[in-house]
Design a protein around this motif. Sequence first.
Motif, PDB file in Angstrom:
ATOM      1  N   THR A 123       6.421   4.557  -3.036  1.00 12.09           N
ATOM      2  CA  THR A 123       6.373   4.029  -4.389  1.00 12.09           C
ATOM      3  C   THR A 123       5.087   4.401  -5.110  1.00 12.09           C
ATOM      4  O   THR A 123       5.029   4.368  -6.316  1.00 12.09           O
ATOM      5  CB  THR A 123       6.519   2.500  -4.377  1.00 12.09           C
ATOM      6  N   ASN A 124       4.032   4.702  -4.403  1.00 17.56           N
ATOM      7  CA  ASN A 124       2.821   5.295  -4.960  1.00 17.56           C
ATOM      8  C   ASN A 124       2.125   6.016  -3.826  1.00 17.56           C
ATOM      9  O   ASN A 124       2.716   6.235  -2.780  1.00 17.56           O
ATOM     10  CB  ASN A 124       1.928   4.246  -5.653  1.00 17.56           C
ATOM     11  N   GLN A 125       0.883   6.395  -3.984  1.00 17.61           N
ATOM     12  CA  GLN A 125       0.244   7.198  -2.957  1.00 17.61           C
ATOM     13  C   GLN A 125       0.010   6.445  -1.656  1.00 17.61           C
ATOM     14  O   GLN A 125      -0.162   7.058  -0.632  1.00 17.61           O
ATOM     15  CB  GLN A 125      -1.067   7.752  -3.482  1.00 17.61           C
ATOM     16  N   GLN A 126      -0.018   5.126  -1.659  1.00 20.52           N
ATOM     17  CA  GLN A 126      -0.330   4.411  -0.434  1.00 20.52           C
ATOM     18  C   GLN A 126       0.819   3.576   0.108  1.00 20.52           C
ATOM     19  O   GLN A 126       0.977   3.472   1.305  1.00 20.52           O
ATOM     20  CB  GLN A 126      -1.543   3.500  -0.656  1.00 20.52           C
ATOM     21  N   ILE A 127       1.589   2.944  -0.711  1.00 24.38           N
ATOM     22  CA  ILE A 127       2.634   2.042  -0.231  1.00 24.38           C
ATOM     23  C   ILE A 127       3.899   2.834   0.104  1.00 24.38           C
ATOM     24  O   ILE A 127       4.418   3.553  -0.727  1.00 24.38           O
ATOM     25  CB  ILE A 127       2.941   0.942  -1.257  1.00 24.38           C
ATOM     26  N   VAL A 128       4.342   2.690   1.342  1.00 18.89           N
ATOM     27  CA  VAL A 128       5.551   3.376   1.788  1.00 18.89           C
ATOM     28  C   VAL A 128       6.515   2.314   2.294  1.00 18.89           C
ATOM     29  O   VAL A 128       6.150   1.453   3.080  1.00 18.89           O
ATOM     30  CB  VAL A 128       5.243   4.377   2.925  1.00 18.89           C
ATOM     31  N   GLU A 129       7.735   2.375   1.810  1.00 21.14           N
ATOM     32  CA  GLU A 129       8.742   1.431   2.291  1.00 21.14           C
ATOM     33  C   GLU A 129       9.900   2.203   2.893  1.00 21.14           C
ATOM     34  O   GLU A 129      10.220   3.304   2.465  1.00 21.14           O
ATOM     35  CB  GLU A 129       9.213   0.502   1.179  1.00 21.14           C
ATOM     36  N   SER A 130      10.479   1.613   3.929  1.00 15.10           N
ATOM     37  CA  SER A 130      11.663   2.208   4.545  1.00 15.10           C
ATOM     38  C   SER A 130      12.591   1.080   4.971  1.00 15.10           C
ATOM     39  O   SER A 130      12.144  -0.038   5.234  1.00 15.10           O
ATOM     40  CB  SER A 130      11.297   3.089   5.737  1.00 15.10           C
ATOM     41  N   TYR A 131      13.868   1.398   4.997  1.00 15.48           N
ATOM     42  CA  TYR A 131      14.870   0.401   5.362  1.00 15.48           C
ATOM     43  C   TYR A 131      15.682   0.931   6.519  1.00 15.48           C
ATOM     44  O   TYR A 131      16.249   2.028   6.458  1.00 15.48           O
ATOM     45  CB  TYR A 131      15.761   0.091   4.167  1.00 15.48           C
ATOM     46  N   MET A 174      -6.453  -4.439  12.678  1.00 15.58           N
ATOM     47  CA  MET A 174      -7.196  -4.856  13.874  1.00 15.58           C
ATOM     48  C   MET A 174      -8.664  -5.119  13.559  1.00 15.58           C
ATOM     49  O   MET A 174      -9.292  -5.956  14.186  1.00 15.58           O
ATOM     50  CB  MET A 174      -7.111  -3.769  14.954  1.00 15.58           C
ATOM     51  N   PHE A 175      -9.234  -4.407  12.588  1.00 19.62           N
ATOM     52  CA  PHE A 175     -10.650  -4.529  12.286  1.00 19.62           C
ATOM     53  C   PHE A 175     -10.900  -5.353  11.022  1.00 19.62           C
ATOM     54  O   PHE A 175     -11.770  -6.211  10.996  1.00 19.62           O
ATOM     55  CB  PHE A 175     -11.293  -3.147  12.156  1.00 19.62           C
ATOM     56  N   SER A 176     -10.130  -5.089   9.976  1.00 23.06           N
ATOM     57  CA  SER A 176     -10.347  -5.778   8.697  1.00 23.06           C
ATOM     58  C   SER A 176      -9.689  -7.152   8.670  1.00 23.06           C
ATOM     59  O   SER A 176     -10.080  -8.006   7.881  1.00 23.06           O
ATOM     60  CB  SER A 176      -9.785  -4.947   7.545  1.00 23.06           C
ATOM     61  N   HIS A 177      -8.670  -7.361   9.502  1.00 18.73           N
ATOM     62  CA  HIS A 177      -7.871  -8.592   9.507  1.00 18.73           C
ATOM     63  C   HIS A 177      -7.200  -8.838   8.155  1.00 18.73           C
ATOM     64  O   HIS A 177      -6.886  -9.968   7.815  1.00 18.73           O
ATOM     65  CB  HIS A 177      -8.709  -9.806   9.925  1.00 18.73           C
ATOM     66  N   LEU A 178      -6.987  -7.774   7.412  1.00 16.15           N
ATOM     67  CA  LEU A 178      -6.279  -7.855   6.140  1.00 16.15           C
ATOM     68  C   LEU A 178      -4.892  -7.246   6.318  1.00 16.15           C
ATOM     69  O   LEU A 178      -4.679  -6.418   7.206  1.00 16.15           O
ATOM     70  CB  LEU A 178      -7.052  -7.104   5.054  1.00 16.15           C
ATOM     71  N   PRO A 179      -3.936  -7.638   5.477  1.00 18.53           N
ATOM     72  CA  PRO A 179      -2.580  -7.108   5.608  1.00 18.53           C
ATOM     73  C   PRO A 179      -2.538  -5.584   5.443  1.00 18.53           C
ATOM     74  O   PRO A 179      -3.164  -5.042   4.536  1.00 18.53           O
ATOM     75  CB  PRO A 179      -1.810  -7.799   4.478  1.00 18.53           C
ATOM     76  N   THR A 180      -1.833  -4.921   6.352  1.00 15.72           N
ATOM     77  CA  THR A 180      -1.640  -3.481   6.263  1.00 15.72           C
ATOM     78  C   THR A 180      -0.170  -3.140   6.016  1.00 15.72           C
ATOM     79  O   THR A 180       0.171  -1.981   5.837  1.00 15.72           O
ATOM     80  CB  THR A 180      -2.108  -2.786   7.555  1.00 15.72           C
ATOM     81  N   GLY A 181       0.667  -4.164   6.011  1.00 18.53           N
ATOM     82  CA  GLY A 181       2.085  -3.975   5.768  1.00 18.53           C
ATOM     83  C   GLY A 181       2.860  -5.221   6.158  1.00 18.53           C
ATOM     84  O   GLY A 181       2.265  -6.237   6.519  1.00 18.53           O
ATOM     85  N   PHE A 182       4.175  -5.131   6.052  1.00 14.25           N
ATOM     86  CA  PHE A 182       5.016  -6.253   6.442  1.00 14.25           C
ATOM     87  C   PHE A 182       6.420  -5.772   6.740  1.00 14.25           C
ATOM     88  O   PHE A 182       6.792  -4.647   6.407  1.00 14.25           O
ATOM     89  CB  PHE A 182       5.032  -7.351   5.367  1.00 14.25           C
ATOM     90  N   LEU A 224      13.550  -4.272   6.456  1.00  9.82           N
ATOM     91  CA  LEU A 224      12.749  -3.558   5.471  1.00  9.82           C
ATOM     92  C   LEU A 224      11.327  -3.463   6.008  1.00  9.82           C
ATOM     93  O   LEU A 224      10.740  -4.473   6.404  1.00  9.82           O
ATOM     94  CB  LEU A 224      12.738  -4.306   4.129  1.00  9.82           C
ATOM     95  N   TYR A 225      10.787  -2.258   6.033  1.00 10.02           N
ATOM     96  CA  TYR A 225       9.416  -2.021   6.483  1.00 10.02           C
ATOM     97  C   TYR A 225       8.593  -1.567   5.282  1.00 10.02           C
ATOM     98  O   TYR A 225       9.019  -0.672   4.552  1.00 10.02           O
ATOM     99  CB  TYR A 225       9.357  -0.913   7.540  1.00 10.02           C
ATOM    100  N   VAL A 226       7.428  -2.161   5.094  1.00 10.01           N
ATOM    101  CA  VAL A 226       6.532  -1.746   4.023  1.00 10.01           C
ATOM    102  C   VAL A 226       5.144  -1.550   4.634  1.00 10.01           C
ATOM    103  O   VAL A 226       4.623  -2.441   5.300  1.00 10.01           O
ATOM    104  CB  VAL A 226       6.464  -2.791   2.883  1.00 10.01           C
ATOM    105  N   SER A 227       4.578  -0.376   4.406  1.00 10.41           N
ATOM    106  CA  SER A 227       3.233  -0.070   4.897  1.00 10.41           C
ATOM    107  C   SER A 227       2.339   0.190   3.695  1.00 10.41           C
ATOM    108  O   SER A 227       2.738   0.866   2.744  1.00 10.41           O
ATOM    109  CB  SER A 227       3.264   1.169   5.793  1.00 10.41           C
ATOM    110  N   PHE A 228       1.118  -0.333   3.753  1.00  5.89           N
ATOM    111  CA  PHE A 228       0.164  -0.128   2.664  1.00  5.89           C
ATOM    112  C   PHE A 228      -0.631   1.155   2.844  1.00  5.89           C
ATOM    113  O   PHE A 228      -1.527   1.453   2.057  1.00  5.89           O
ATOM    114  CB  PHE A 228      -0.767  -1.329   2.529  1.00  5.89           C
ATOM    115  N   GLY A 229      -0.338   1.914   3.894  1.00  8.55           N
ATOM    116  CA  GLY A 229      -0.938   3.224   4.086  1.00  8.55           C
ATOM    117  C   GLY A 229      -2.424   3.223   4.373  1.00  8.55           C
ATOM    118  O   GLY A 229      -3.113   4.172   4.044  1.00  8.55           O
ATOM    119  N   THR A 230      -2.917   2.175   5.013  1.00  6.85           N
ATOM    120  CA  THR A 230      -4.350   2.101   5.286  1.00  6.85           C
ATOM    121  C   THR A 230      -4.759   2.998   6.443  1.00  6.85           C
ATOM    122  O   THR A 230      -5.908   3.400   6.528  1.00  6.85           O
ATOM    123  CB  THR A 230      -4.773   0.664   5.639  1.00  6.85           C
ATOM    124  N   GLY A 231      -3.839   3.272   7.359  1.00 14.19           N
ATOM    125  CA  GLY A 231      -4.157   4.062   8.533  1.00 14.19           C
ATOM    126  C   GLY A 231      -4.871   3.260   9.615  1.00 14.19           C
ATOM    127  O   GLY A 231      -5.178   3.776  10.679  1.00 14.19           O
TER     128      GLY A 231
END
Length: 95
Positions: free
Chosen positions: A5-13, A45-53, A20-27
């Motif tokens: 949907t943009n350069q970082q967020i990738v969704e797949s079903y 694992m390091f930032s403890h922030l959401p990287t997807g759902f 539904l898988y959504v990744s914020f593309g943080t790596g």
Amino acid sequence: MAKQTNQQIVESYDTEADTLYVSFGTGEPSYAEEIDDVFVVEMGMFSHLPTGFRVINFSKHKVKAILASIKKVIKDRVRHEQKEISQHIRERAQQ
């Protein structure tokens, strides 16, 4: 079927798993934390922030309810991590 949907967020079903898988593309390496029977948040694992759902049994749930749940969980997580980071900085400044 993956949709970027943009350069970082990738969704797949996954139709077979109805997920539904959504990744914020943080790596960032992540771990999955089950919120309830429907919603799984992937946390860095390091930032403890959401990287997807993930949304389990996606076709059986109302999209508005799912999005409201996602927004709440992510806001709560980010707020919690910001508080912890601020506390850590204050503690370091006092040393």
